[in-house]
Every structure is written in C-alpha cells, then in structure tokens.
Design an enzyme around this catalytic site. Structure first.
Site, PDB file in Angstrom:
ATOM      1  N   GLU A  55      -0.530   3.721 -13.938  1.00  0.00           N
ATOM      2  CA  GLU A  55      -1.379   4.146 -12.829  1.00  0.00           C
ATOM      3  C   GLU A  55      -2.856   4.251 -13.182  1.00  0.00           C
ATOM      4  O   GLU A  55      -3.234   4.744 -14.245  1.00  0.00           O
ATOM      5  CB  GLU A  55      -0.886   5.510 -12.309  1.00  0.00           C
ATOM      6  CG  GLU A  55      -1.505   5.909 -11.003  1.00  0.00           C
ATOM      7  CD  GLU A  55      -0.512   6.638 -10.097  1.00  0.00           C
ATOM      8  OE1 GLU A  55      -0.964   7.205  -9.099  1.00  0.00           O
ATOM      9  OE2 GLU A  55       0.691   6.631 -10.392  1.00  0.00           O
TER      10      GLU A  55
ATOM     11  N   LYS B 249      -0.769   0.435 -10.935  1.00  0.00           N
ATOM     12  CA  LYS B 249      -0.381   1.321  -9.841  1.00  0.00           C
ATOM     13  C   LYS B 249      -1.631   1.966  -9.246  1.00  0.00           C
ATOM     14  O   LYS B 249      -2.420   2.601  -9.962  1.00  0.00           O
ATOM     15  CB  LYS B 249       0.578   2.376 -10.395  1.00  0.00           C
ATOM     16  CG  LYS B 249       1.529   2.986  -9.397  1.00  0.00           C
ATOM     17  CD  LYS B 249       2.571   3.821 -10.144  1.00  0.00           C
ATOM     18  CE  LYS B 249       3.501   4.544  -9.211  1.00  0.00           C
ATOM     19  NZ  LYS B 249       4.403   5.450  -9.948  1.00  0.00           N
TER      20      LYS B 249
ATOM     21  N   PHE C  79       7.067   6.500  -0.179  1.00  0.00           N
ATOM     22  CA  PHE C  79       7.629   7.752  -0.699  1.00  0.00           C
ATOM     23  C   PHE C  79       8.592   8.378   0.304  1.00  0.00           C
ATOM     24  O   PHE C  79       8.166   8.886   1.341  1.00  0.00           O
ATOM     25  CB  PHE C  79       6.489   8.732  -1.013  1.00  0.00           C
ATOM     26  CG  PHE C  79       5.854   8.526  -2.359  1.00  0.00           C
ATOM     27  CD1 PHE C  79       5.882   7.302  -2.990  1.00  0.00           C
ATOM     28  CD2 PHE C  79       5.227   9.580  -3.004  1.00  0.00           C
ATOM     29  CE1 PHE C  79       5.294   7.113  -4.228  1.00  0.00           C
ATOM     30  CE2 PHE C  79       4.630   9.413  -4.249  1.00  0.00           C
ATOM     31  CZ  PHE C  79       4.664   8.182  -4.863  1.00  0.00           C
TER      32      PHE C  79
END
Length: 328
Positions: A100, A136, A182
């Site tokens: 990320e 990410k 998510f």
C-alpha cells in the site's frame, strides 16, 4: 465424501490471504496475499518478525548515516517495511502481493504516482518482477487517476477502500487491474445507521454491493478483477463464491477449512450477462455527485483513510522506539 468450504471455494475463486502474518500465509498457502498499514503494524509487533523490523531499521540507518535523527531513520524504515514483509511473503506464495501507498497521499495524484514507482523500484532492486506486485491505492478520484498513470507503465494496481459503484466504474474505465470492495465495513455502517443487529448473508449490504459491482463488470466486459475484502463472517464469503478473488483473514480461512458442506456458486459471468443493468459513463463531476449522494461510501472512505493514517503514525512511533533500543 464431504469436503470443506475452503477447498470448494478455491475451485471457483482465487483465495487471497488478508494478513501480514507470514506464518499464517505458510499455513493456508493462498495464491496471493494483501497487506495494509494496520496489518503491517500488527505484524511488526509480533516477536517472530522482529528480525525483519530490525534489519529494515539497520538498512535505513546505513542509508542515512550516523548523523540522521531517529525520526528520519524511522520514517525511511517505515517506507521500506511493507516491502520487506512483501519480499518475505513472495518467497511463500506463487502469485502477487499487494503493497500500500502511504494513505496520507490519498488525495495527491502526483505524490501517489511517485510513491508507486518508488515501491516498484524497491521490489525490482531485490530481483522481484513488477508482475508479482500490486500497488495498493485508496479509491479517491485522485488515487484512481494516479493508478491509471501507473497502469500505463505496467505497474499493476489494487484500488482499496472501495465502497460504491461509482468508485468501481471509475476504476474499470481507467483500466485498473484489481479492485477491493469492502464487504464488512459496509455492513458495519448499515448496522449502525439502521440499528439492526444482523443481516441474513444474502441481504448483507456489503454482499449486495459487491454482487452489483461484479455483475456490472461482467455485463459490460470490463477486465478489472473484483476482489471482495474486509469480511466479518463466513456467510459473507459463501454468498460471494465465484467472485474473481476474495481476500480473507486467517481466522475466517480456518473456519472455512474446518466447515464441511456444499458450497454453491453464487456469482457467475453467465448470470451477469442476462442482468438488466444501465451503463454509467464516469467523469469527475459524476463521481463527485454520486459520492456525495452515497452517505455510506462518503463516511467509510474518509474513515478508512484516517484509520490507515493512524496506523502509519503508530508504526513510525514503534520503529523509533525499536531503533532507540537497538542503538542504546
């Protein structure tokens, strides 16, 4: 002969481990693995990974020299630690690891592009091909534009903190490799907003959201892969059987492995092709308008970025303390 749910899930969906815990990855043998700042922070505090942390700190000190302050060394080490864990993970898995970008850059397109290039350069300096790494990035409009630039440089991206169809469409239209909608965080928001204690798996708002994104992509032939993420229970996972990928925490991987029964496929491109879905052309004005109208996506994106920022600050403080102990 009865088979466990994990074995059956793997026949229709790529199973990914959602953890920075290398031992858990060794146990469940996923194809891919994903990490985020919270997971890396948790793993960095585990005794078994202290060697990775210490080696990263020593490397940062060697790069900056004796005159650098502890905070400067910790900051550089923090930058490198996710890659250090990623390198260890890639020794175990056959596929890709997601690493990320600093969440504090989520609304800065140029800084995100620069950080993505930097992360790939770190991997390639260690002999790892960029084909094995996903960068990410948070699914802000700025993050999606940064990812579009990186994709043109053959730097594959995983757009995270994705809660709405507008984010998903923007990613697909910009040629992003992978998105991570998510599931569990959407459920959390709806439970709080409605006062309900629970939802049946098929009615779970997170499941409904990912199903609609999957069907949209397959209906219109987008190549962007859908990887459901952030699960709260096994029911959410089984309702998304057939999704391109699912990234699952070790505790839920264990539960799937220990549970026997039939697992029917729920998501299927053939079914999506027959769905009646209106196509939406996405530009910044449409994106902003849809984002403002979607209270859940608005709330959870901001909250998710803030949460990752706090995890990064905790990790930097942890590294500064560890450096002081090493150099004492």
């Amino acid at each position: 002969m009865a088979r466990n749910l994990l074995e059956q899930l793997r026949e229709m969906t790529v199973v990914v481990a959602d953890t920075g815990d290398i031992q858990a990855i060794e146990k469940f043998k996923p194809r891919d693995a994903t990490t985020n700042p919270s997971l890396i922070t948790a793993a960095a505090q585990m005794p078994q990974y202290q060697g990775i942390v210490d080696d990263t700190l020593k490397g940062a000190r060697a790069t900056l020299g004796a005159g650098a302050s502890a905070s400067e060394v910790a900051s550089l080490a923090f930058d490198r630690l996710a890659v250090s864990f990623g390198l260890k993970i890639l020794e175990i898995i056959p596929g890709r690891v997601s690493t990320e970008v600093d969440a504090r850059l989520s609304y800065d397109t140029e800084a995100t592009i620069a950080k993505g290039r930097e992360l790939i350069a770190q991997y390639e300096a260690q002999g790892v091909s960029r084909e094995r790494v996903l960068i990410k990035i948070a699914s802000t409009w700025e993050g999606i534009q940064a990812a579009a630039v990186l994709e043109k440089e053959n730097i594959a991206c995983n757009l995270t903190l994705l809660f709405g169809i507008h984010q998903a469409i923007a990613c697909a239209e910009n040629g992003i490799t992978l998105i991570s909608p998510f599931v569990g965080r959407i459920l959390d928001w709806y439970k709080k907003d409605t006062g309900r204690d629970s939802y049946e798996p098929a009615e779970d708002p997170g499941v409904v959201s990912v199903t609609s994104i999957y069907n949209y992509y397959k209906k219109f032939g987008y190549k962007t892969e859908v990887m459901g993420a952030s699960f709260r229970n096994v029911g959410e996972i089984t309702e998304l059987a057939g999704c391109d990928l699912l990234t699952i925490a070790p505790s839920l991987l264990a539960e799937l492995h220990e549970t026997e029964g039939e697992l029917p496929r729920k998501l299927d491109p053939k079914h999506a092709a027959s769905e009646s879905i209106e196509k939406i052309t996405m530009d910044k004005a449409t994106f902003d308008s849809m984002h403002q109208e979607n209270r859940m996506a608005n709330d959870k994106l901001a909250e998710g970025i803030l949460g990752f920022e706090k995890a990064l600050e905790s990790l930097e403080a942890l590294l500064a303390e560890r450096l002081a102990a090493l150099e004492a």
